[in-house]
Design a protein around this motif. Structure first.
Motif, PDB file in Angstrom:
ATOM      1  N   ALA A 132       5.118 -24.013  19.925  1.00  0.00           N
ATOM      2  CA  ALA A 132       4.367 -22.774  18.967  1.00  0.00           C
ATOM      3  C   ALA A 132       4.877 -21.282  19.279  1.00  0.00           C
ATOM      4  O   ALA A 132       4.492 -20.425  18.701  1.00  0.00           O
ATOM      5  CB  ALA A 132       2.785 -22.955  19.544  1.00  0.00           C
ATOM      6  N   LYS A 133       5.811 -21.184  20.185  1.00  0.00           N
ATOM      7  CA  LYS A 133       6.182 -19.686  20.438  1.00  0.00           C
ATOM      8  C   LYS A 133       5.198 -18.812  21.054  1.00  0.00           C
ATOM      9  O   LYS A 133       5.098 -17.826  20.526  1.00  0.00           O
ATOM     10  CB  LYS A 133       7.117 -19.165  19.142  1.00  0.00           C
ATOM     11  CG  LYS A 133       8.209 -19.998  18.869  1.00  0.00           C
ATOM     12  CD  LYS A 133       9.209 -19.491  17.788  1.00  0.00           C
ATOM     13  CE  LYS A 133      10.195 -20.241  17.256  1.00  0.00           C
ATOM     14  NZ  LYS A 133      11.217 -20.375  18.223  1.00  0.00           N
ATOM     15  N   ILE A 134       4.419 -19.396  22.024  1.00  0.00           N
ATOM     16  CA  ILE A 134       3.379 -18.608  22.591  1.00  0.00           C
ATOM     17  C   ILE A 134       3.568 -18.711  24.187  1.00  0.00           C
ATOM     18  O   ILE A 134       3.890 -19.580  24.481  1.00  0.00           O
ATOM     19  CB  ILE A 134       2.092 -19.542  22.162  1.00  0.00           C
ATOM     20  CG1 ILE A 134       1.765 -19.400  20.847  1.00  0.00           C
ATOM     21  CG2 ILE A 134       0.970 -18.812  23.190  1.00  0.00           C
ATOM     22  CD1 ILE A 134       0.506 -20.237  20.489  1.00  0.00           C
ATOM     23  N   PRO A 135       3.603 -17.574  24.512  1.00  0.00           N
ATOM     24  CA  PRO A 135       3.802 -17.256  26.046  1.00  0.00           C
ATOM     25  C   PRO A 135       2.737 -17.838  26.989  1.00  0.00           C
ATOM     26  O   PRO A 135       1.492 -18.133  26.481  1.00  0.00           O
ATOM     27  CB  PRO A 135       3.743 -15.820  26.338  1.00  0.00           C
ATOM     28  CG  PRO A 135       3.006 -15.198  25.131  1.00  0.00           C
ATOM     29  CD  PRO A 135       3.224 -16.114  24.176  1.00  0.00           C
ATOM     30  N   MET A 136       3.273 -18.677  28.145  1.00  0.00           N
ATOM     31  CA  MET A 136       2.303 -19.393  29.169  1.00  0.00           C
ATOM     32  C   MET A 136       2.357 -18.930  30.233  1.00  0.00           C
ATOM     33  O   MET A 136       3.539 -18.810  30.857  1.00  0.00           O
ATOM     34  CB  MET A 136       2.853 -20.948  28.681  1.00  0.00           C
ATOM     35  CG  MET A 136       1.954 -21.802  29.695  1.00  0.00           C
ATOM     36  SD  MET A 136       2.346 -23.455  29.460  1.00  0.00           S
ATOM     37  CE  MET A 136       1.398 -23.896  28.155  1.00  0.00           C
ATOM     38  N   LEU A 137       1.293 -18.771  30.976  1.00  0.00           N
ATOM     39  CA  LEU A 137       1.290 -18.393  32.586  1.00  0.00           C
ATOM     40  C   LEU A 137       0.696 -19.766  33.103  1.00  0.00           C
ATOM     41  O   LEU A 137       0.039 -20.521  32.553  1.00  0.00           O
ATOM     42  CB  LEU A 137       0.458 -17.393  32.649  1.00  0.00           C
ATOM     43  CG  LEU A 137       0.690 -16.168  32.179  1.00  0.00           C
ATOM     44  CD1 LEU A 137      -0.455 -14.917  32.552  1.00  0.00           C
ATOM     45  CD2 LEU A 137       2.051 -15.595  32.266  1.00  0.00           C
ATOM     46  N   GLU A 138       1.156 -20.284  34.728  1.00  0.00           N
ATOM     47  CA  GLU A 138       0.745 -21.204  35.326  1.00  0.00           C
ATOM     48  C   GLU A 138       0.362 -20.715  36.806  1.00  0.00           C
ATOM     49  O   GLU A 138       1.455 -20.653  37.480  1.00  0.00           O
ATOM     50  CB  GLU A 138       1.508 -22.408  35.297  1.00  0.00           C
ATOM     51  CG  GLU A 138       1.128 -23.531  35.881  1.00  0.00           C
ATOM     52  CD  GLU A 138       2.058 -24.847  35.866  1.00  0.00           C
ATOM     53  OE1 GLU A 138       1.812 -25.634  36.243  1.00  0.00           O
ATOM     54  OE2 GLU A 138       3.202 -24.716  34.921  1.00  0.00           O
ATOM     55  N   GLY A 184       5.437 -17.959  37.525  1.00  0.00           N
ATOM     56  CA  GLY A 184       4.265 -17.506  37.232  1.00  0.00           C
ATOM     57  C   GLY A 184       4.344 -17.627  35.665  1.00  0.00           C
ATOM     58  O   GLY A 184       3.232 -18.012  35.085  1.00  0.00           O
ATOM     59  N   MET A 185       5.173 -17.189  34.878  1.00  0.00           N
ATOM     60  CA  MET A 185       5.453 -17.550  33.616  1.00  0.00           C
ATOM     61  C   MET A 185       6.292 -18.591  33.153  1.00  0.00           C
ATOM     62  O   MET A 185       7.426 -18.441  33.556  1.00  0.00           O
ATOM     63  CB  MET A 185       5.949 -16.151  32.882  1.00  0.00           C
ATOM     64  CG  MET A 185       5.850 -16.230  31.316  1.00  0.00           C
ATOM     65  SD  MET A 185       6.569 -14.669  30.697  1.00  0.00           S
ATOM     66  CE  MET A 185       4.817 -13.978  30.416  1.00  0.00           C
ATOM     67  N   VAL A 186       5.643 -19.765  32.491  1.00  0.00           N
ATOM     68  CA  VAL A 186       6.840 -20.752  32.430  1.00  0.00           C
ATOM     69  C   VAL A 186       7.343 -20.834  30.823  1.00  0.00           C
ATOM     70  O   VAL A 186       7.870 -21.882  30.490  1.00  0.00           O
ATOM     71  CB  VAL A 186       5.814 -22.118  32.893  1.00  0.00           C
ATOM     72  CG1 VAL A 186       5.804 -22.176  34.199  1.00  0.00           C
ATOM     73  CG2 VAL A 186       4.634 -22.331  31.870  1.00  0.00           C
ATOM     74  N   TYR A 187       6.805 -19.965  30.177  1.00  0.00           N
ATOM     75  CA  TYR A 187       7.499 -19.682  28.877  1.00  0.00           C
ATOM     76  C   TYR A 187       7.339 -18.090  28.404  1.00  0.00           C
ATOM     77  O   TYR A 187       6.036 -17.889  28.621  1.00  0.00           O
ATOM     78  CB  TYR A 187       6.811 -20.591  27.708  1.00  0.00           C
ATOM     79  CG  TYR A 187       7.869 -20.523  26.541  1.00  0.00           C
ATOM     80  CD1 TYR A 187       8.764 -21.174  26.329  1.00  0.00           C
ATOM     81  CD2 TYR A 187       7.225 -19.892  25.436  1.00  0.00           C
ATOM     82  CE1 TYR A 187       9.600 -21.042  25.125  1.00  0.00           C
ATOM     83  CE2 TYR A 187       7.849 -19.698  24.178  1.00  0.00           C
ATOM     84  CZ  TYR A 187       8.946 -20.259  24.110  1.00  0.00           C
ATOM     85  OH  TYR A 187       9.722 -20.017  23.044  1.00  0.00           O
ATOM     86  N   PRO A 188       7.998 -17.285  27.869  1.00  0.00           N
ATOM     87  CA  PRO A 188       9.525 -17.873  28.266  1.00  0.00           C
ATOM     88  C   PRO A 188       9.860 -17.482  29.436  1.00  0.00           C
ATOM     89  O   PRO A 188       9.347 -16.957  30.060  1.00  0.00           O
ATOM     90  CB  PRO A 188      10.100 -16.783  27.264  1.00  0.00           C
ATOM     91  CG  PRO A 188       9.092 -15.800  27.247  1.00  0.00           C
ATOM     92  CD  PRO A 188       7.989 -16.248  27.401  1.00  0.00           C
TER      93      PRO A 188
END
Length: 308
Positions: free
Chosen positions: A124-130, A256-260
């Motif tokens: 979806a080209k959405i940033p992701m944090l984990e 902490g950011m797994v995308y990008p």
């Protein structure tokens, strides 16, 4: 500073409240359910259960387009139900801020499958944090709202069962006063995704991706810990705690950011250690990306990402 013993879900709810968010919609499902239950207990908030995850996301999108900071919560399989509006809101962006929580369930403690929703961030080209623990869960959701506002994008926060339900001491902060925008922006070219508009917005998504890629390189929650250079471990989320418990002396790149992903940081870390291991739950998501980044295989016309 006040401290409390909190689960990851309780800490997320607290972080949402501290971020000045007062609107949330969700569909219940373990391991995500307690987030909405806890958020609803704070004063001055609006929290609702939706009939399904798609409706929860659509209601949150509506609030965000109206200028609010909005939260949508679901477990991992719920993202399948909500995928249609999620993929489109990636194109449109938002007027206020929008965070979507995906609570994944490795080992299927209460689920019908093991679905790794880091893949949804890429698709979806959405940033992701984990986050990897409750304290990070509280702080990361606040960072997610800040990123959403800064880059005009929805943001995923991915948790897993062990983060959602484990407990640790969490330091609380004073909640921000809500600063939602009050006026609805009538911008058909941005928000009405008929093909002629969507084609233009598709280009804007790629511009945003480049800006987010640059941001990932300096994102403070992507951290290198250089100890023994013989072995470097790249990891994110709860697996970081597992690895540190067993291998406390090795070097680490904790994401902490797994995308990008921060390409330059990953290559720099690889240059400082002799051997690299990737420790992650479910799909080899990080491993596959790192192989391409570190080895930098030559391109060919037919197979652009294969080693030759």
């Amino acid at each position: 500073m006040k401290k409390e013993l909190m689960s990851g879900n309780e800490a997320i709810a607290r972080g949402v409240y501290e971020a000045g968010v007062r609107f949330a919609a969700a569909y219940p499902g373990t391991p995500s359910t307690e987030i909405m239950e806890q958020f609803a207990r704070y004063d001055g908030v609006y929290a609702e259960w939706a009939p399904n995850e798609k409706v929860a996301v659509e209601v949150a999108i509506g609030a965000a387009l109206g200028g609010a900071k909005a939260l949508a919560v679901m477990k991992h399989v719920g993202v399948n139900v909500a995928a249609d509006p999620i993929f489109t809101v990636s194109y449109t962006g938002i007027e206020g801020a929008l965070v979507i929580i995906s609570a994944d369930d490795p080992s299927m403690h209460s689920s019908q499958n093991e679905q790794d929703n880091r893949n949804y961030a890429k698709f979806a080209k959405i940033p992701m944090l984990e986050p990897s623990d409750p304290q990070e869960a509280k702080e990361y959701v606040k960072l997610a709202f800040a990123i959403s506002e800064q880059f005009d994008t929805p943001v995923f926060l991915r948790t897993t069962t062990r983060v959602s339900h484990s407990k640790s001491v969490v330091t609380l902060s004073e909640p921000r006063v809500p600063e939602d925008k009050t006026a609805l922006a009538h911008h058909a070219a941005k928000y009405v995704m008929v093909p002629i508009n969507a084609r233009i917005r598709r280009v804007e998504v790629e511009k945003r991706q480049k800006a987010l890629q640059k941001f990932a390189e300096t994102f403070p929650e992507n951290k290198m810990e250089i100890n023994d250079p013989a072995v470097g471990i790249i990891t994110a989320g709860m697996p970081y705690n597992y690895a540190k418990d067993v291998f406390p002396d090795y070097s680490y790149l904790k994401l902490g950011m797994v995308y990008p992903l921060p390409v330059k940081m990953i290559r720099h870390f690889a240059s400082r250690v002799k051997k690299i291991y990737v420790i992650e739950e479910l799909d080899p998501y990080l491993e596959e990306h790192f192989f391409l980044m570190i080895r930098r295989p030559p391109r060919s016309t037919l197979f652009p990402y294969t080693n030759e």
